[in-house]
Design a protein around this motif. Structure first.
Motif, PDB file in Angstrom:
ATOM      1  N   UNK A  65       0.854  -1.188   0.000  1.00 24.70           N
ATOM      2  CA  UNK A  65       0.000   0.000   0.000  1.00 24.70           C
ATOM      3  C   UNK A  65       0.888   1.236   0.000  1.00 24.70           C
ATOM      4  N   UNK A  66       0.553   2.166  -0.898  1.00 20.73           N
ATOM      5  CA  UNK A  66       1.298   3.410  -1.018  1.00 20.73           C
ATOM      6  C   UNK A  66       0.358   4.551  -0.659  1.00 20.73           C
ATOM      7  N   UNK A  67       0.599   5.148   0.510  1.00 17.49           N
ATOM      8  CA  UNK A  67      -0.279   6.196   1.013  1.00 17.49           C
ATOM      9  C   UNK A  67       0.422   7.540   0.940  1.00 17.49           C
ATOM     10  N   UNK A  68      -0.343   8.540   0.499  1.00 23.68           N
ATOM     11  CA  UNK A  68       0.136   9.909   0.397  1.00 23.68           C
ATOM     12  C   UNK A  68      -0.872  10.827   1.076  1.00 23.68           C
ATOM     13  N   UNK A  69      -0.399  11.987   1.505  1.00 20.12           N
ATOM     14  CA  UNK A  69      -1.292  13.089   1.842  1.00 20.12           C
ATOM     15  C   UNK A  69      -1.109  14.136   0.757  1.00 20.12           C
ATOM     16  N   UNK A  70      -2.146  14.933   0.550  1.00 22.08           N
ATOM     17  CA  UNK A  70      -2.090  16.011  -0.439  1.00 22.08           C
ATOM     18  C   UNK A  70      -2.066  17.341   0.296  1.00 22.08           C
ATOM     19  N   UNK A  71      -1.201  18.220  -0.178  1.00 23.11           N
ATOM     20  CA  UNK A  71      -1.136  19.579   0.356  1.00 23.11           C
ATOM     21  C   UNK A  71      -0.981  20.534  -0.827  1.00 23.11           C
ATOM     22  N   UNK A  72      -1.369  21.794  -0.666  1.00 28.43           N
ATOM     23  CA  UNK A  72      -1.189  22.753  -1.761  1.00 28.43           C
ATOM     24  C   UNK A  72       0.293  22.849  -2.145  1.00 28.43           C
ATOM     25  N   UNK A  73       0.553  22.943  -3.435  1.00 30.46           N
ATOM     26  CA  UNK A  73       1.914  23.017  -3.949  1.00 30.46           C
ATOM     27  C   UNK A  73       2.652  24.233  -3.399  1.00 30.46           C
ATOM     28  N   UNK A  74       1.922  25.323  -3.198  1.00 35.72           N
ATOM     29  CA  UNK A  74       2.542  26.551  -2.694  1.00 35.72           C
ATOM     30  C   UNK A  74       2.571  26.617  -1.171  1.00 35.72           C
ATOM     31  N   UNK A  75       2.293  25.505  -0.509  1.00 38.32           N
ATOM     32  CA  UNK A  75       2.326  25.438   0.949  1.00 38.32           C
ATOM     33  C   UNK A  75       0.939  25.502   1.548  1.00 38.32           C
ATOM     34  N   UNK A  76       0.801  24.938   2.696  1.00 39.79           N
ATOM     35  CA  UNK A  76      -0.492  24.930   3.366  1.00 39.79           C
ATOM     36  C   UNK A  76      -0.741  23.601   4.036  1.00 39.79           C
ATOM     37  N   UNK A  77      -1.942  23.445   4.573  1.00 47.63           N
ATOM     38  CA  UNK A  77      -2.259  22.250   5.372  1.00 47.63           C
ATOM     39  C   UNK A  77      -2.516  21.011   4.511  1.00 47.63           C
ATOM     40  N   UNK A  78      -2.469  19.874   5.174  1.00 46.04           N
ATOM     41  CA  UNK A  78      -2.897  18.625   4.546  1.00 46.04           C
ATOM     42  C   UNK A  78      -4.387  18.765   4.251  1.00 46.04           C
ATOM     43  N   UNK A  79      -4.760  18.503   3.002  1.00 43.09           N
ATOM     44  CA  UNK A  79      -6.167  18.641   2.627  1.00 43.09           C
ATOM     45  C   UNK A  79      -6.825  17.313   2.285  1.00 43.09           C
ATOM     46  N   UNK A  80      -6.018  16.258   2.135  1.00 47.52           N
ATOM     47  CA  UNK A  80      -6.588  14.978   1.722  1.00 47.52           C
ATOM     48  C   UNK A  80      -5.572  13.865   1.949  1.00 47.52           C
ATOM     49  N   UNK A  81      -6.064  12.635   1.853  1.00 47.18           N
ATOM     50  CA  UNK A  81      -5.207  11.450   1.862  1.00 47.18           C
ATOM     51  C   UNK A  81      -5.670  10.539   0.736  1.00 47.18           C
ATOM     52  N   UNK A  82      -4.716   9.835   0.147  1.00 48.09           N
ATOM     53  CA  UNK A  82      -5.017   8.946  -0.972  1.00 48.09           C
ATOM     54  C   UNK A  82      -4.045   7.779  -0.912  1.00 48.09           C
ATOM     55  N   UNK A  83      -4.544   6.594  -1.255  1.00 47.15           N
ATOM     56  CA  UNK A  83      -3.651   5.436  -1.257  1.00 47.15           C
ATOM     57  C   UNK A  83      -3.994   4.489  -2.391  1.00 47.15           C
ATOM     58  N   UNK A  84      -2.985   3.744  -2.772  1.00 45.35           N
ATOM     59  CA  UNK A  84      -3.138   2.616  -3.694  1.00 45.35           C
ATOM     60  C   UNK A  84      -2.833   1.379  -2.886  1.00 45.35           C
TER      61      UNK A  84
END
Length: 190
Positions: A65-84
């Motif tokens: 399982x490969x899990x990531x969090x998403x954050x704005x490219x220009x900086x900011x908070x974690x806005x989401x999580x996604x995994x395969x």
């Protein structure tokens, strides 16, 4: 596989780290996330810490399982999580959640598309599946916008909080994104 960073036009997808604990804890308080995603309910700090400190690294270490969090490219908070994750030999499945205050802006569609491209190119996936309990219209909208083709309903296809539930299933193929596949595909003729 070693953890990596993926970028999109607006997002950075990276492996969760301890500094993300508060953001993940806050997002997972959302009743909608607890309703549709198999996270513990109630979701407590220890769950976020275990997710970041154990679940995520184990998945990467064992290539399951490969899990990531998403954050704005220009900086900011974690806005989401996604995994395969790898539920079956040769198949991969995508799962995700978006923090309530960041929904409806196309972030998750962008993240899912980036993950799909990565799965098809780096992991040589030949099919990527999405499943969600029937009724999870937000998740279905993301899947369809990312190019997944709805294939139907699986009766008792999802175990959630100890109960089997019907789920939608959809698939995305490399050719749907204009990418080559390792094997030729011969679709059924109706």
């Amino acid at each position: 596989m070693e953890p990596l960073i993926l970028t999109t036009r607006r997002l950075r997808l990276r492996v969760p780290e301890p500094a993300d604990t508060d953001a993940i804890l806050a997002a997972c308080q959302d009743p909608e996330i607890q309703r549709w995603i198999p996270v513990p309910s109630p979701y407590e700090r220890q769950h976020a810490e275990h997710f970041i400190g154990r679940t995520v690294p184990d998945g990467w270490c064992h290539d399951t399982e490969y899990t990531f969090v998403a954050e704005p490219l220009d900086g900011g908070p974690v806005i989401a999580a996604i995994s395969l994750h790898h539920p079956r030999a040769g198949g991969w499945e995508v799962g995700f959640w978006t923090a309530r205050e960041h929904r409806g802006r196309g972030f998750m569609t962008e993240a899912v598309t980036a993950m799909a491209r990565w799965a098809f190119t780096a992991l040589a996936a030949e099919r990527l599946e999405w499943r969600a309990e029937v009724g999870n219209t937000g998740s279905r909208a993301v899947a369809e916008k990312a190019g997944f083709m709805i294939e139907g309903v699986l009766r008792a296809g999802l175990l959630h909080r100890g109960t089997l539930r019907d789920c939608w299933i959809a698939a995305l193929l490399p050719s749907d994104l204009g990418l080559p596949s390792a094997h030729p595909y011969l679709p059924a003729r109706g």
